[in-house]
Scaffold this motif. Structure first.
Motif, PDB file in Angstrom:
ATOM      1  N   LYS A 296       1.028  -1.025  -0.023  1.00  0.00           N
ATOM      2  CA  LYS A 296       0.048  -0.164  -0.171  1.00  0.00           C
ATOM      3  C   LYS A 296       0.628   1.109   0.088  1.00  0.00           C
ATOM      4  O   LYS A 296       1.943   1.551   0.229  1.00  0.00           O
ATOM      5  CB  LYS A 296      -1.092   0.465   1.115  1.00  0.00           C
ATOM      6  CG  LYS A 296      -1.432   1.321   1.113  1.00  0.00           C
ATOM      7  CD  LYS A 296      -2.566   1.390   2.609  1.00  0.00           C
ATOM      8  CE  LYS A 296      -3.401   0.392   3.077  1.00  0.00           C
ATOM      9  NZ  LYS A 296      -4.612   0.612   3.847  1.00  0.00           N
ATOM     10  N   LYS A 298       0.678   5.161   0.480  1.00  0.00           N
ATOM     11  CA  LYS A 298       0.100   6.740   0.796  1.00  0.00           C
ATOM     12  C   LYS A 298       0.975   7.996   0.304  1.00  0.00           C
ATOM     13  O   LYS A 298       2.027   7.896   1.090  1.00  0.00           O
ATOM     14  CB  LYS A 298      -0.200   6.613   1.975  1.00  0.00           C
ATOM     15  CG  LYS A 298      -0.906   7.674   2.450  1.00  0.00           C
ATOM     16  CD  LYS A 298      -1.558   7.088   3.776  1.00  0.00           C
ATOM     17  CE  LYS A 298      -3.053   8.195   4.276  1.00  0.00           C
ATOM     18  NZ  LYS A 298      -3.370   7.759   5.660  1.00  0.00           N
ATOM     19  N   SER A 299       0.668   8.941  -0.380  1.00  0.00           N
ATOM     20  CA  SER A 299       0.614   9.665  -0.518  1.00  0.00           C
ATOM     21  C   SER A 299       1.070  10.841   0.764  1.00  0.00           C
ATOM     22  O   SER A 299      -0.145  11.144   1.891  1.00  0.00           O
ATOM     23  CB  SER A 299       1.403  10.563  -1.660  1.00  0.00           C
ATOM     24  OG  SER A 299      -0.611  10.843  -1.628  1.00  0.00           O
ATOM     25  N   GLN A 300       2.085  11.309   1.557  1.00  0.00           N
ATOM     26  CA  GLN A 300       1.679  12.393   2.832  1.00  0.00           C
ATOM     27  C   GLN A 300       1.994  13.293   2.742  1.00  0.00           C
ATOM     28  O   GLN A 300       2.729  13.969   3.795  1.00  0.00           O
ATOM     29  CB  GLN A 300       2.610  11.612   4.390  1.00  0.00           C
ATOM     30  CG  GLN A 300       1.936   9.896   4.192  1.00  0.00           C
ATOM     31  CD  GLN A 300       2.842   9.623   5.902  1.00  0.00           C
ATOM     32  OE1 GLN A 300       2.056   8.540   6.541  1.00  0.00           O
ATOM     33  NE2 GLN A 300       3.790   9.476   6.193  1.00  0.00           N
ATOM     34  N   GLU A 353      -3.826   6.488  -1.549  1.00  0.00           N
ATOM     35  CA  GLU A 353      -3.273   5.476  -1.706  1.00  0.00           C
ATOM     36  C   GLU A 353      -3.737   4.719  -2.824  1.00  0.00           C
ATOM     37  O   GLU A 353      -5.167   4.505  -3.016  1.00  0.00           O
ATOM     38  CB  GLU A 353      -3.416   5.306  -0.077  1.00  0.00           C
ATOM     39  CG  GLU A 353      -5.211   4.674   0.029  1.00  0.00           C
ATOM     40  CD  GLU A 353      -4.980   4.345   1.561  1.00  0.00           C
ATOM     41  OE1 GLU A 353      -5.802   3.546   1.980  1.00  0.00           O
ATOM     42  OE2 GLU A 353      -4.567   5.062   2.358  1.00  0.00           O
TER      43      GLU A 353
END
Length: 424
Positions: A296, A298-300, A353
């Protein structure tokens, strides 16, 4: 600094080029260096500084050649190595690449360059653009005695006079690379930001540029509000054109720029960085036949920013075979030569994500411990964004003719050594 001689050797230790500057080191002295190097390489302990008697050898390797500086003085080793790497840079500007073949094909011009790069053991003109004004790879028929260009004797040796452009512009790139290592539990073990400010200058005459950043020390000196966003730059390294005394006095970055492209400054920030792209991984083993990997991503970062050219490299066992992939975005490909699966995402907006599932046949799944995998590596770039929050507050261009010039500023964040360890 006081270097006695510069040698260029091939991979076998044979001399290709030798240039003695002070007369206190002979060519025969190089036999001692070659023997020392072989002895240490046999023990896998090749040091960059070797000593035989009163002679010290400082060396670097590039492709299939060695560059060796010999000295009998107590020279500054850091400066000697900086000079050797500058020699490599100049040769690459002339010959595209520095290797044994290019040295053999260009030994005449190399001797000319070595005479200009250093005089009596001290560095002289090391700017390739200035050197190319009077040391060329084209033949010339001289009817009068040659005269060095004004840049060699000018106070501003990195810029020629009389430069003219129809359209005066300055392009500035603020590029930050993130180095980060994240543990299996999600803790950031190591993080730093390496920044570079690059300029491409198309300006007429001899302009003076003044650059202002949101520098924390400057804000403190000028009494600006503490609420103003500011960064504290560390390990700042400037191009030679910057007036260091003025920067030390009032933190003003003032300079007369070289023409064309150059790096104005580099800096480092040893700070805690939140991972911009977070990876969660899960590995499931099925009886003696296959393994399933779920990733997975995910862009934070903020939604208004987008990561481009995202590449996620996922290690797999060396005997993996017949992979099958399913992704919510992008494309996945098996790289058997790297024992890895690569997941490419063209564009990843902030706050999003996505999932990747991979199934691989694995005959010896019990024989190999998946928890010992190398970490997942990620590469990406995010335009119009900097992690540190550095900002160009102003870029003033002053030239005696008073022409109008256009400054352009672009921010880019990219991955450096960006690794996330996988769950067992």
């Amino acid at each position: 600094m006081s270097v006695s001689a510069i040698f260029i050797l091939d991979a076998r230790g044979q001399v290709l080029i030798s240039r003695c500057y002070r007369g206190d080191v002979e060519l025969s002295y190089l036999d001692n260096f070659v023997q020392l190097l072989r002895d240490f390489e046999d023990e896998n302990e090749a040091y960059p500084l070797l000593t035989y008697g009163a002679t010290r050898y400082l060396w670097i390797s590039h492709n299939d050649v060695y560059l060796v500086a010999a000295t009998r003085k107590n020279a500054n080793a850091a400066l000697v190595f900086a000079f050797l790497y500058k020699v490599v840079e100049v040769f690459c500007q002339y010959f595209n690449e520095l290797e044994e073949e290019s040295v053999r094909d260009n030994f005449v011009i190399i001797y000319e360059l070595l005479d200009e790069l250093m005089d009596f053991g001290f560095p002289q003109t090391t700017d390739s653009k200035v050197l190319q004004e009077y040391i060329t790879q084209e033949g010339r028929c001289l009817e009068v005695a040659p005269r060095p260009p004004a840049t060699v004797t000018n106070a501003v040796s990195w810029r020629s006079e009389g430069i003219k452009y129809r359209k005066n512009e300055v392009f500035m790139d603020v590029v930050e690379s993130i180095n980060i290592l994240v543990s299996q539990s999600g803790a950031v073990l190591r993080s730093e930001i390496l920044g570079t400010i690059k300029l491409r200058v198309h300006l007429s005459g001899m302009p003076e540029l003044r650059l202002g950043l949101n520098d924390k020390t400057l804000f403190h000196l000028t009494g600006r509000s503490k609420s103003s966003p500011a960064v504290e730059l560390e390990d700042v390294k400037f191009h030679q054109c910057v007036r260091l005394s003025r920067f030390d006095n009032d933190r003003t970055i003032s300079f007369i720029p070289p023409d064309g492209e150059f790096e104005l400054l580099t800096y480092r920030l040893q700070t805690h960085v939140k991972p911009l792209i977070w990876i969660e991984s899960m590995i499931e083993k099925y009886s003696h036949s296959r393994v399933e990997i779920m990733i997975k991503a995910k862009s934070q970062f903020k939604k208004r920013s987008t990561a481009n050219a995202v590449e996620i490299l996922i290690p797999v066992p060396s005997d993996a075979d017949t992979p099958r992939f399913k992704t919510s975005t992008g494309s996945a490909k098996w790289l058997p030569e790297k024992n890895a699966v690569v997941w490419n995402i063209k564009s990843l907006p902030g706050g999003k994500e996505h999932m990747l599932r991979a199934q691989l046949s694995l005959p010896s799944v019990e024989a190999e411990d998946m928890s010992g995998n190398p970490p997942i590596s990620i590469s990406f770039n995010i335009p119009y964004f900097t992690v540190s929050g550095i900002q160009v507050r102003y870029l003033k261009i002053v030239e005696k003719t008073g022409y109008q010039a256009l400054p352009w500023v672009r921010y880019i964040t990219q991955s450096g050594d960006y690794q996330i360890r996988t769950q067992p």
